[in-house]
Write an enzyme that holds these catalytic residues in place. Structure first.
Site, PDB file in Angstrom:
ATOM      1  N   TYR A 159      -2.046   0.096  10.752  1.00  0.00           N
ATOM      2  CA  TYR A 159      -2.046  -0.390   9.366  1.00  0.00           C
ATOM      3  C   TYR A 159      -0.739  -0.014   8.663  1.00  0.00           C
ATOM      4  CZ  TYR A 159      -3.754  -0.913   4.524  1.00  0.00           C
ATOM      5  OH  TYR A 159      -3.916  -1.269   3.202  1.00  0.00           O
ATOM      6  N   SER A 171       0.875  -1.176   0.000  1.00  0.00           N
ATOM      7  CA  SER A 171       0.000   0.000   0.000  1.00  0.00           C
ATOM      8  C   SER A 171       0.908   1.221   0.000  1.00  0.00           C
ATOM      9  CB  SER A 171      -0.848  -0.007   1.277  1.00  0.00           C
ATOM     10  OG  SER A 171      -1.485   1.239   1.479  1.00  0.00           O
TER      11      SER A 171
HETATM   12  C1  8X3 Z   1      -5.005   1.687   1.416  1.00  0.00           C
HETATM   13  C2  8X3 Z   1      -4.491   3.061   1.376  1.00  0.00           C
HETATM   14  O1  8X3 Z   1      -4.619   5.378   2.445  1.00  0.00           O
HETATM   15  O2  8X3 Z   1      -6.242   3.745   3.194  1.00  0.00           O
HETATM   16  O3  8X3 Z   1      -4.017   0.732   1.474  1.00  0.00           O
HETATM   17  O4  8X3 Z   1      -3.954   3.579   3.874  1.00  0.00           O
HETATM   18  S1  8X3 Z   1      -4.852   3.948   2.788  1.00  0.00           S
END
Ligand code: 8X3
Length: 257
Positions: free
Chosen positions: A155, A142
């Site tokens: 995340y 990502s």
């Molecule tokens: C997804 C992009 O900006 O939501 O992997 O982290 S974000």
């Protein structure tokens, strides 16, 4: 110039193939000539998708799998002699809380699915990818794997770990016939990503894409994956960052009123 996959490299395993980027990648790799093996926890979804792909005249099978279950992953790997492509796509975000109040359980689950899931599949299938004589490991990370944003730390940390896994593996296996490709998508509108992140809260999930004319689609990302995978074997696209035109960085997004 695209190439037809050699017979030894015709199987492509896709994790998280039950929806979004994984499902779109399965459809596109199948159309590109790969026999796709769809894995995800949700058996009914991958079976329906395998049927759809088969009806379209391509080759697909479904194999229910939880990427965090190492015993099950090893058993899955044992079913193959060689594999051409592994697309590590399973994963996702849980919550968007600040570091001060984030739920450690969310952090743990994100690390397990995104990082250890990728590690499990990659470790288990590496000998099979090598045995194909022309293997490719794709890691769908990502833009969160490359820069942070407020509320994203759990995340972002997991995605940074996936980036490090890709970079390190590429160093460690150089000279062996396996490419390591990282695809880092920015804002992608899929049916589940934001909804899962916000525990099923439709309104909060919809806000992520508020006013953004054209977020990326799962197909846009699958297209980049398929392009990197179908380059000649000696061409390794180390890292491909892809965002919608309306997004200049993780925190700079153009929203129309
Ligand atoms: C997804 C992009 O900006 O939501 O992997 O982290 S974000």
């Amino acid at each position: 110039m695209a190439r037809t996959p050699s017979p030894a490299s015709r199987i492509a395993v896709i994790t998280g193939a039950s929806s979004g980027i994984g499902a779109a990648t399965a459809r596109q790799l199948a159309a590109a000539g790969y026999r796709v093996v769809l894995t995800a926890r949700r058996k009914d979804r991958i079976e329906a998708l395998a049927e759809e792909i088969t009806e379209a005249g391509h080759k697909a099978t479904a194999y229910p799998l939880d990427v965090t279950d190492r015993t099950a992953v090893d058993e899955f790997a044992g079913a193959f002699k060689t594999i051409g492509v592994l697309v590590n796509n399973a994963g996702g975000a849980l919550g968007a809380d600040p570091v001060a109040t984030g739920d450690p359980e969310d952090w743990r689950r994100m690390y397990e699915t995104n990082v250890l899931g990728t590690l499990n599949l990659t470790q288990a299938l590496l000998p099979k990818l090598e045995a194909s004589g022309d293997g490719t490991v794709v890691i769908v990370s990502s833009t969160a794997g490359h820069a942070t944003y407020e509320g994203g730390a759990g995340y972002v940390a997991a995605k940074h770990a996936e980036h490090v896994l890709a970079e390190t593996l590429r160093l460690e296996i150089v000279g062996r016939p396996v490419r390591v490709i990282e695809i880092a998508p920015g804002m992608v509108k899929t049916e589940e990503f934001a909804l899962t992140r916000f525990g099923g809260d439709q309104e909060r999930a919809a806000k992520v894409y508020d006013g953004v004319a054209e977020p990326l689609s799962a197909d846009d990302v699958a297209d980049t994956i398929t392009w990197t995978v179908t380059r000649p074997a000696h061409v390794n696209i180390d890292l491909l960052v892809v965002r919608p035109r309306a997004q200049a960085s993780n925190t700079k997004v153009h929203r129309e009123a």
